[in-house]
Design a protein around this motif. Structure first.
Motif, PDB file in Angstrom:
ATOM      1  N   TYR A  93       0.866  -1.185   0.000  1.00 13.93           N
ATOM      2  CA  TYR A  93       0.000   0.000   0.000  1.00 13.93           C
ATOM      3  C   TYR A  93       0.899   1.230   0.000  1.00 13.93           C
ATOM      4  CZ  TYR A  93      -4.098   2.776   0.284  1.00 13.93           C
ATOM      5  OH  TYR A  93      -5.095   3.656  -0.055  1.00 13.93           O
ATOM      6  N   ARG A  94       0.729   2.078  -1.015  1.00 11.83           N
ATOM      7  CA  ARG A  94       1.601   3.237  -1.213  1.00 11.83           C
ATOM      8  C   ARG A  94       0.928   4.513  -0.704  1.00 11.83           C
ATOM      9  NH1 ARG A  94       2.836  -0.412  -5.410  1.00 11.83           N
ATOM     10  NH2 ARG A  94       5.106  -0.772  -5.468  1.00 11.83           N
ATOM     11  N   LEU A  95       1.634   5.199   0.195  1.00 15.41           N
ATOM     12  CA  LEU A  95       1.157   6.465   0.750  1.00 15.41           C
ATOM     13  C   LEU A  95       2.000   7.604   0.203  1.00 15.41           C
ATOM     14  CD1 LEU A  95       0.806   5.509   4.531  1.00 15.41           C
ATOM     15  CD2 LEU A  95      -1.020   5.576   2.817  1.00 15.41           C
ATOM     16  N   GLY A  96       1.357   8.698  -0.175  1.00 12.83           N
ATOM     17  CA  GLY A  96       2.039   9.931  -0.538  1.00 12.83           C
ATOM     18  C   GLY A  96       2.063  10.861   0.665  1.00 12.83           C
ATOM     19  N   LEU A  97       3.247  11.385   1.019  1.00  7.39           N
ATOM     20  CA  LEU A  97       3.392  12.184   2.237  1.00  7.39           C
ATOM     21  C   LEU A  97       3.919  13.588   1.975  1.00  7.39           C
ATOM     22  CD1 LEU A  97       4.954   9.474   4.598  1.00  7.39           C
ATOM     23  CD2 LEU A  97       2.543  10.038   4.266  1.00  7.39           C
ATOM     24  N   GLY A  98       4.025  13.987   0.753  1.00  3.84           N
ATOM     25  CA  GLY A  98       4.559  15.311   0.450  1.00  3.84           C
ATOM     26  C   GLY A  98       3.573  16.414   0.788  1.00  3.84           C
ATOM     27  N   PRO A  99       4.010  17.681   0.702  1.00  6.57           N
ATOM     28  CA  PRO A  99       3.115  18.811   0.997  1.00  6.57           C
ATOM     29  C   PRO A  99       1.985  18.951  -0.011  1.00  6.57           C
ATOM     30  CG  PRO A  99       5.207  19.586   0.112  1.00  6.57           C
ATOM     31  CD  PRO A  99       5.370  18.116   0.375  1.00  6.57           C
ATOM     32  N   LEU A 124       1.670  12.742 -10.951  1.00 10.94           N
ATOM     33  CA  LEU A 124       2.093  11.564 -11.710  1.00 10.94           C
ATOM     34  C   LEU A 124       1.900  10.272 -10.906  1.00 10.94           C
ATOM     35  CD1 LEU A 124       5.316  12.885 -13.465  1.00 10.94           C
ATOM     36  CD2 LEU A 124       2.950  12.931 -14.260  1.00 10.94           C
ATOM     37  N   MET A 125       1.839  10.398  -9.576  1.00 12.61           N
ATOM     38  CA  MET A 125       1.654   9.226  -8.722  1.00 12.61           C
ATOM     39  C   MET A 125       0.236   9.100  -8.198  1.00 12.61           C
ATOM     40  SD  MET A 125       4.412   7.502  -8.656  1.00 12.61           S
ATOM     41  CE  MET A 125       3.994   6.406  -7.298  1.00 12.61           C
ATOM     42  N   ALA A 126      -0.598  10.098  -8.441  1.00 12.99           N
ATOM     43  CA  ALA A 126      -1.950  10.117  -7.873  1.00 12.99           C
ATOM     44  C   ALA A 126      -2.767   8.860  -8.165  1.00 12.99           C
ATOM     45  CB  ALA A 126      -2.695  11.368  -8.346  1.00 12.99           C
ATOM     46  N   PRO A 127      -2.647   8.244  -9.367  1.00  9.83           N
ATOM     47  CA  PRO A 127      -3.443   7.031  -9.609  1.00  9.83           C
ATOM     48  C   PRO A 127      -2.958   5.814  -8.838  1.00  9.83           C
ATOM     49  CG  PRO A 127      -2.799   8.094 -11.680  1.00  9.83           C
ATOM     50  CD  PRO A 127      -1.970   8.691 -10.597  1.00  9.83           C
ATOM     51  N   PHE A 128      -1.800   5.927  -8.163  1.00 13.58           N
ATOM     52  CA  PHE A 128      -1.185   4.747  -7.546  1.00 13.58           C
ATOM     53  C   PHE A 128      -0.846   4.939  -6.067  1.00 13.58           C
ATOM     54  CE2 PHE A 128      -0.009   5.011 -12.047  1.00 13.58           C
ATOM     55  CZ  PHE A 128      -0.626   3.860 -12.506  1.00 13.58           C
ATOM     56  N   ARG A 129      -1.242   6.065  -5.480  1.00 10.22           N
ATOM     57  CA  ARG A 129      -0.962   6.319  -4.069  1.00 10.22           C
ATOM     58  C   ARG A 129      -2.142   7.025  -3.413  1.00 10.22           C
ATOM     59  NH1 ARG A 129       5.263   8.497  -3.590  1.00 10.22           N
ATOM     60  NH2 ARG A 129       4.295  10.464  -4.147  1.00 10.22           N
ATOM     61  N   TRP A 130      -2.208   6.879  -2.099  1.00  5.81           N
ATOM     62  CA  TRP A 130      -3.146   7.649  -1.291  1.00  5.81           C
ATOM     63  C   TRP A 130      -2.353   8.786  -0.667  1.00  5.81           C
ATOM     64  CZ3 TRP A 130      -5.157   5.785   4.116  1.00  5.81           C
ATOM     65  CH2 TRP A 130      -6.038   6.732   4.633  1.00  5.81           C
ATOM     66  N   HIS A 131      -2.668  10.006  -1.065  1.00 10.47           N
ATOM     67  CA  HIS A 131      -1.948  11.150  -0.515  1.00 10.47           C
ATOM     68  C   HIS A 131      -2.567  11.549   0.817  1.00 10.47           C
ATOM     69  CE1 HIS A 131       0.609  14.671  -0.525  1.00 10.47           C
ATOM     70  NE2 HIS A 131      -0.442  15.384  -0.173  1.00 10.47           N
ATOM     71  N   ILE A 132      -1.728  11.614   1.859  1.00  8.32           N
ATOM     72  CA  ILE A 132      -2.198  11.971   3.196  1.00  8.32           C
ATOM     73  C   ILE A 132      -2.098  13.476   3.361  1.00  8.32           C
ATOM     74  CG2 ILE A 132      -1.901  11.596   5.664  1.00  8.32           C
ATOM     75  CD1 ILE A 132      -2.754   9.099   4.068  1.00  8.32           C
ATOM     76  N   ARG A 133      -3.235  14.121   3.486  1.00  9.78           N
ATOM     77  CA  ARG A 133      -3.273  15.581   3.610  1.00  9.78           C
ATOM     78  C   ARG A 133      -3.334  15.969   5.087  1.00  9.78           C
ATOM     79  NH1 ARG A 133      -6.160  14.200  -0.935  1.00  9.78           N
ATOM     80  NH2 ARG A 133      -5.657  15.381  -2.824  1.00  9.78           N
ATOM     81  N   GLU A 165      -6.809   2.954  -4.715  1.00  4.94           N
ATOM     82  CA  GLU A 165      -5.734   3.277  -5.662  1.00  4.94           C
ATOM     83  C   GLU A 165      -4.337   3.102  -5.092  1.00  4.94           C
ATOM     84  OE1 GLU A 165      -7.224   7.311  -4.032  1.00  4.94           O
ATOM     85  OE2 GLU A 165      -8.120   5.440  -4.723  1.00  4.94           O
ATOM     86  N   GLY A 166      -4.192   3.070  -3.762  1.00  7.41           N
ATOM     87  CA  GLY A 166      -2.873   2.888  -3.189  1.00  7.41           C
ATOM     88  C   GLY A 166      -2.405   1.447  -3.114  1.00  7.41           C
TER      89      GLY A 166
END
Length: 263
Positions: free
Chosen positions: A113-119, A124-133, A238-239
């Motif tokens: 399970y892929r998490l996005g942790l950037g600001p 480009l990664m949105a279809p494959f990660r869950w971005h943590i806001r 998606e992640g």
């Protein structure tokens, strides 16, 4: 007489309503069967190792097909890919031993399970990660500290979707580890098999720990409760990606499981 072949199939899950064939919705199994029947019209339905939910990806869905003629493995791979859309591909093909069935003979799986942790979310990664806001960083140390009670063989009813039709909620979880990635972190889950939404619910619960909404030492009680309402949210599909499957060593499909065979 038919000829069995084992395929390793990858697909980007965003365009599919899961692996399992459906009447009117697109599926990985349906697309593969359509491609196979383009040059082998009497071929039966391909059989996969396991179902993936709508929107979930796979890098290593193991599939058994029965062809009505012998094929050179690479030519079979090329023929199938010539009839498949670009978001699903046969990555490897090999003859399969008689009597092998991927679902019955799988002994372990790896999901990531892929998490996005950037600001900001990487488009480009949105279809494959869950971005943590959130304003502050996710506490990965707290998340790692919450993992140990989940390891081993347990009744995972608290981490099971209410629609799950598995005969038993008992599963063996070999490990959960955290692998840093550019702009995020990958949660690597390895186990004998998984219940419907189990990895996504465990991920959602661990993220709540990382956000400070749950104590790191609380997951043992959640597991013991055997109550879905005690666990966290179900992380979005998606992640999640099915990354690897291990099969019983006797069938010589890939390398043996690091955790041995089922007893």
């Amino acid at each position: 007489m038919t000829h069995p072949y084992f395929l390793t199939v990858a697909y980007a899950g965003g365009g599919f309503h899961g692996w399992q064939i459906q009447t009117s919705l697109r599926s990985g199994q349906g697309d593969l069967w359509k491609a196979l029947r383009a040059f082998d019209p009497e071929a039966p339905l391909p059989q996969g190792t396991g179902r993936t939910d709508a929107g979930v990806h796979a890098r290593a869905q193991g599939v058994l097909i029965q062809a009505n003629r012998e094929w050179d493995p690479y030519r079979l791979l090329a023929a199938l890919n010539a009839h498949l859309p670009r978001d699903i591909r046969v990555m490897r093909a090999q003859p399969a031993p008689a009597g092998f069935f991927p679902r019955q003979h799988a002994v372990a799986k790896r999901y990531i399970y892929r998490l996005g942790l950037g600001p900001a979310e990487d488009p480009l990664m949105a279809p494959f990660r869950w971005h943590i806001r959130q304003a502050g960083p996710l506490d990965l140390l707290a998340m790692a500290a919450a993992v140990p009670p989940l390891l081993g063989t347990h009744d995972f009813s608290s981490f099971r979707c209410t629609e799950c039709a598995a005969k038993t909620p008992v599963r063996t979880l070999h490990g959960i580890r955290f692998a840093p990635s550019e702009g995020g972190v990958d949660l690597v889950f390895e186990g004998s098999s998984f219940l419907m939404h189990q990895v996504r619910i465990m991920t959602g619960t661990l993220v709540e720990v990382g956000k400070g909404r749950r104590r790191p030492d609380s997951l043992g009680a959640v597991l013991a409760a055997k109550d879905r309402t005690r666990a966290g949210l179900t992380a979005p599909p998606e992640g999640l990606c099915l990354e690897k499957v291990w099969y019983e060593a006797a069938w010589a499909i890939g390398e043996p499981s690091p955790w041995g065979e089922r007893g």
